[in-house]
Design an enzyme around this catalytic site. Sequence first.
Site, short mmCIF file in Angstrom:
data_model
loop_
_atom_site.label_atom_id
_atom_site.label_comp_id
_atom_site.label_asym_id
_atom_site.label_seq_id
_atom_site.Cartn_x
_atom_site.Cartn_y
_atom_site.Cartn_z
CG HIS A 297 -1.69 1.27 1.41
ND1 HIS A 297 -3.00 1.42 1.01
CD2 HIS A 297 -1.33 2.48 1.96
CE1 HIS A 297 -3.41 2.64 1.29
NE2 HIS A 297 -2.41 3.31 1.87
CD GLU A 298 1.90 3.55 3.61
OE1 GLU A 298 2.24 4.63 3.09
OE2 GLU A 298 0.82 3.39 4.21
CG HIS B 299 0.63 6.31 -0.68
ND1 HIS B 299 -0.45 6.85 -1.33
CD2 HIS B 299 0.14 5.70 0.44
CE1 HIS B 299 -1.55 6.59 -0.64
NE2 HIS B 299 -1.22 5.89 0.43
#
Length: 453
Positions: free
Chosen positions: A26-27, A30
């Site tokens: 998920h990170e 980003h």
Amino acid sequence: MFETILAYVLGALIILLGIGLSIGLHEVGHLLPAKKFGLRVPQYMVGFGPTIFSKKKGETEYGIKVLPLGGYISMVGMYPPAKDGTVKTSRSGFFQNLSDEAKRVEAETLQPGDRGRLFVDLPVWKRIVIMLGGPFMNLILAFVFFSIVLVGFGTSTATTTVSEVYQCVLTQEQQAARGSSDSASQTCQAGDTPGPAYAAGLRAGDVITSVDGRRVSQTEWDALTSAIQAKAGEPIAVTYTRDGAEHSTTLTPIKTSRPVVDRLGQAEKNADGSVKRADVGFAAIGSTVATLPKPIWEVPAFVGENVKAVAGVVIDLPARVIGVAKAAFSPEERDPNGPMSIVGVGRLAGDITAMDTVSVKDKVASYLSLLGSLNIALFVFNLIPLTPLDGGHVVGALWEKVRKTFNRVFKRKDPGPVDISKLLPVTYTVAALMLVMGVILIYADIVKPVTLG
């Protein structure tokens, strides 16, 4: 006993590693666009609290922290700097001072050359791409996990092979009078309503091949039942095979009231919370369930139904958490379809591993299904339009675009980037609520966990 405990711990560790992988990716969702767009990213961390391990590579420190309850990347310039390069911290008002203090702390992290590399310096669409990168990484992972399960392992699928045919259909009153819990009991008596399929000549083991003029494949039990449900009281043509020979018959479904269920098999609810029901046709036959692979093109619809179901839970999350709290502190039963914490997911994985009657193949499929569902939850939850969640930053960027467009159309001065620091009271409130809900769910998952079966 020791082997059972070891298997339980192993299952929990496997799923926790999967959760850590999901949070980490998920990170990454980003991180990659942030670096692509030239931002300086000082930190990439999985977990919260004290750091267990970290290593700096280039401008970024990569690390793992103690509590695997989330993750973050830090990007410079999340708040617009003061136009004169200074940050005031003596203005009146608690909320304003929160904003000023946040800007002061961030200003201390800026380095020479950061100007032009700040988050707020990016065009709105780039900021939206960065913030949506995390949730959409979870959506991609959900597609991957569910594709492996549905296409590679297969799922329990109702087939058009008939498992049982009931001679008669009993009302609830007849069941109570005869001490039967089966709505289509075989203890038939004179005057009972004949089972439509039995009266039409269908028997266990028959494979239905068409209904009402439409061919149905082995896996199209849902299409078969939909056709029957739509023809209550009307005769419909049915063809079936028995011992390799094809036969034809006419079946007249009886009208009955049934709960309305969604694609996931969950009962739909009315506005007052009662189960939604509908009058449909009923043939009084059962389906043989087999583990069969699904075609890859059915995965998007399956994921979509999961997103819809999880969104329904998230929309009603405060009420559902209150329900979990009531169950945890009282004899009330806990809703098995309600929210749970990372502890609850780990316990489910442990339960699966400790079950001697489940094959290794089915256990692996269950782990992947859990991780698919978890990533759907992360995708939906992070799209909530409140800071500090990703959806809140997306809304802030969209509002900035609307504001700039409005001022450009009416030839007004550009007010500059939206100052997200002014939403810090909302951020702290949401974070506090998330913490409270997390504690409640963890407690409930310890004292009254959701269990298999």
